[in-house]
Design a protein around this motif. Structure first.
Motif, PDB file in Angstrom:
ATOM      1  N   LEU B 102       0.848  -1.198   0.000  1.00 51.32           N
ATOM      2  CA  LEU B 102       0.000   0.000   0.000  1.00 51.32           C
ATOM      3  C   LEU B 102       0.881   1.245   0.000  1.00 51.32           C
ATOM      4  N   MET B 103       0.851   1.973  -1.070  1.00 50.73           N
ATOM      5  CA  MET B 103       1.589   3.249  -1.140  1.00 50.73           C
ATOM      6  C   MET B 103       1.103   4.017  -2.363  1.00 50.73           C
ATOM      7  N   ASN B 104       1.237   5.300  -2.281  1.00 47.68           N
ATOM      8  CA  ASN B 104       0.851   6.181  -3.395  1.00 47.68           C
ATOM      9  C   ASN B 104      -0.568   5.863  -3.886  1.00 47.68           C
ATOM     10  N   LEU B 105      -1.448   5.617  -2.929  1.00 46.81           N
ATOM     11  CA  LEU B 105      -2.805   5.186  -3.272  1.00 46.81           C
ATOM     12  C   LEU B 105      -3.643   6.317  -3.865  1.00 46.81           C
ATOM     13  N   ALA B 106      -3.247   7.561  -3.611  1.00 44.81           N
ATOM     14  CA  ALA B 106      -4.000   8.687  -4.179  1.00 44.81           C
ATOM     15  C   ALA B 106      -3.936   8.681  -5.700  1.00 44.81           C
ATOM     16  N   TRP B 107      -2.930   7.984  -6.247  1.00 46.17           N
ATOM     17  CA  TRP B 107      -2.752   7.966  -7.704  1.00 46.17           C
ATOM     18  C   TRP B 107      -3.390   6.739  -8.340  1.00 46.17           C
ATOM     19  N   GLN B 108      -3.897   5.837  -7.533  1.00 49.71           N
ATOM     20  CA  GLN B 108      -4.432   4.580  -8.094  1.00 49.71           C
ATOM     21  C   GLN B 108      -5.834   4.755  -8.647  1.00 49.71           C
ATOM     22  N   LYS B 109      -6.051   4.180  -9.813  1.00 51.80           N
ATOM     23  CA  LYS B 109      -7.365   4.297 -10.446  1.00 51.80           C
ATOM     24  C   LYS B 109      -8.334   3.230  -9.944  1.00 51.80           C
ATOM     25  N   SER B 110      -7.810   2.057  -9.627  1.00 57.19           N
ATOM     26  CA  SER B 110      -8.666   0.996  -9.095  1.00 57.19           C
ATOM     27  C   SER B 110      -7.836   0.172  -8.120  1.00 57.19           C
ATOM     28  N   PHE B 111      -8.513  -0.684  -7.384  1.00 54.66           N
ATOM     29  CA  PHE B 111      -7.843  -1.398  -6.298  1.00 54.66           C
ATOM     30  C   PHE B 111      -8.129  -2.892  -6.387  1.00 54.66           C
TER      31      PHE B 111
END
Lengths: 233, 342
Positions: B102-111
């Protein structure tokens, strides 16, 4: 000086509130889940006969109404802001209040059965959209637009249960439906939901468990929309 | 005049204070893209982040109070689950996939490996409800939190309301997760011209750009797409990846391309954790690709690397380790909150 400003603001607020009160009118939109013209009491589930030897019982009914609009000749006269309502037959939440202005004429009410795609991808929401309401999938994101659960002797499942959790917001499995019904200014709106017809439209022997977005869910959502109608007088 | 000057100074201090606070909670590293997360719907505050941090580390989220988010996402492994190919949850049950870092989650489009989750706020709902992870549900969690001594006070401080809701619980957890920015590796220092690669790392970087960066694009080291990277299907799992979500056969065996940041510490690798070492991963790409209809086009041409070149690539990958992230005390267990009785 400060006191004068506060008094002035209160004065403005009272004028605004009065104006709003004069212009608004509360209208209820009530939903009646029916089986053979009798209203189903979800708190005291009963078996209803279907066919010759089979029976059905409804245990749970919950669905979202959103994007309510009032129309006159196809033209939108008013639309509700932040228009999301959870209808829950088991909690006796079968009626909602809308507040259109008094001075508009309309002949139709239009609403969505379900939650739109933008709201589906907008993160955590409160009120009726709070995920604690049990209308949000967890293994895959998205609101469940419509839930119907019960038992039927036709279902060769554990305890003869059937379960329809209808949702999906992405192409090609978008299951939101639009419903148009008749409406008259300043008159409450009564909506029948004919569950007998819904069951008749389906083959419960083979299709008794839809719990994910799919083409079956889309078809079922179409059928649900078709059993909403104005209350017969 | 004096009053106006004092007022102006006051305003300046307030603005600079906010700027410092904002920078501390979240920042966009130089030359990084715009975050995907819409902060206007959940503006970060210190109290909300701290509440989210407490929730992240608190096993209260699970049915029997044994499993927290941290159970499968430990900070020192870039919030992955080291030593476990498939993560384990409540009652020692084994899950179906390898817990991702888990890191740089603000940039992730989906999970999730299959992109099942469309928004960071909604991500915790999946492990909370999964029978093999926390085996609870958000409604029960909210009721449980409400009964504690700790959380009504923390929610009041954070949201101005001691009545706990699902929305506030999820938004708070997001707040903490959004602060997990990893952007201070040696690679980043080199890009900022504050450090230099060794010859080996430099060669590894060149090879990386030729062979790996099609999917693992800088600066996030992922293209955020779903790709079939040629893994043979594990018959014990029969995991079809993205196809489970879209029901589209073209998505069969497609899994999300993970970031390679902190890869030194986030082993084992792949969606099912089948590779324990980076050399195993490179060997797979060189000689283990299973051809199929959905194989990533980027892998149709074989990757050829000598033993020395593999070592060089690994040397480069190790420059993606960000110790200031792995050991940042702002992200660690909030003992000042959780060691008190709930």
């Amino acid at each position: 000086m400060k006191i004068r400003i506060v008094v002035f603001l209160l004065f403005l607020n009272s004028i605004y509130s009065n104006t709003q009160a004069q212009k608004s009118n509360e209208i209820s939109v009530s939903f009646y889940p029916l089986f053979k013209n009798s209203v189903i009491d979800f708190n005291q589930p009963a078996f209803y006969q279907i066919g010759i030897n089979d029976s059905i019982q409804f245990d749970l009914l919950r669905f979202y109404i959103s994007g309510i609009q009032l129309l006159n000749d196809g033209k939108v006269m008013w639309e509700e802001q932040k228009s999301f309502h959870l209808i829950d037959a088991n909690e006796n939440l079968l009626s909602i209040l809308i507040q259109p202005p008094l001075n508009i004429s309309y002949t139709e009410i239009k609403f969505n059965l379900g939650i739109d795609s933008i709201t589906n991808v907008s993160g955590a929401m409160g009120g009726d959209l709070d995920p604690t309401k049990g209308m949000y999938w967890t293994w895959q994101n998205g609101y469940i637009n419509f839930k119907l659960e019960g038992k039927c002797s036709l279902c060769m499942t554990r305890n003869n249960e059937f379960q329809f959790h209808i949702g999906g917001y992405q192409f090609p499995f978008s299951s939101i439906q639009t419903i148009n019904l008749l409406a008259e200014p300043q008159k409450n709106i009564y909506v029948d939901i004919d569950l007998r017809k819904l069951i008749e439209l389906n083959d419960l022997v083979n299709e008794n468990n839809i719990v994910a977005p799919s083409k079956e869910a889309v078809l079922f959502s179409n059928q649900i929309a078709s059993v909403f109608s104005n209350r017969k007088k | 005049m004096k009053k106006s000057l004092l007022l102006l100074i006051g305003i300046c201090f307030t603005i600079s204070g906010f700027t410092i606070l904002k920078e501390k909670l979240f920042y966009v590293p130089k030359d990084w893209p715009k975050p995907e997360y819409d902060f206007s719907k959940n503006p970060l505050t210190h109290d909300k982040v701290e509440l989210g941090r407490a929730l992240f580390y608190d096993p209260v989220l699970s049915k029997d109070n044994t499993i927290s988010c941290n159970s499968c996402h430990s900070q020192f492994t870039a919030f992955a689950h080291v030593d476990h190919a498939l993560s384990h949850g409540i009652n020692n049950l084994i899950g179906n996939r390898n817990a991702p870092a888990l890191m740089n989650l603000a940039w992730q489009k989906s999970f999730m490996w299959d992109g099942a989750i469309n928004h960071l706020d909604m991500q915790p709902l999946a492990p909370i409800a999964n029978e093999k992870e926390m085996a609870s549900n958000i409604d029960s969690v909210v009721k449980k939190l409400q009964r504690t001594k700790l959380y009504p006070t923390l929610f009041l401080k954070a949201f101005g309301d001691s009545i706990i809701t699902g929305e506030h619980t999820l938004k708070a957890i997001s707040q903490f997760m959004l602060t997990l920015i990893s952007s201070n590796s040696k690679y980043d220092s080199v890009m900022r011209k504050k450090a230099t690669f060794t010859e080996q790392e430099k060669n590894g970087y060149t090879l990386f750009k030729l062979t790996c960066s099609g999917c693992h694009q800088e600066p996030l080291f992922t293209n955020q797409q779903f790709e079939n990277n040629g893994l043979t299907i594990d018959a014990t799992l029969n995991d079809i990846g993205r196809m489970k979500i879209t029901l589209d056969p073209n998505d069969s065996l497609n899994f999300k391309v993970p970031s390679l940041r902190n890869i030194e510490f986030s082993y084992p690798y792949m969606h099912d954790g089948r590779f324990k070492k980076l050399t195993d991963v490179l060997n797979h790409y060189i000689s283990g690709i299973q051809k199929s209809k959905t194989l990533s086009k980027k892998l149709e041409v074989p990757i050829l690397l000598s033993s020395n070149e593999k070592v060089d690539i690994i040397a480069f990958l190790l420059t993606l380790t960000d110790r200031s992230f792995l050991f940042n005390t702002d992200f660690s267990y909030p003992k000042e909150l959780l060691l008190k009785t709930n």
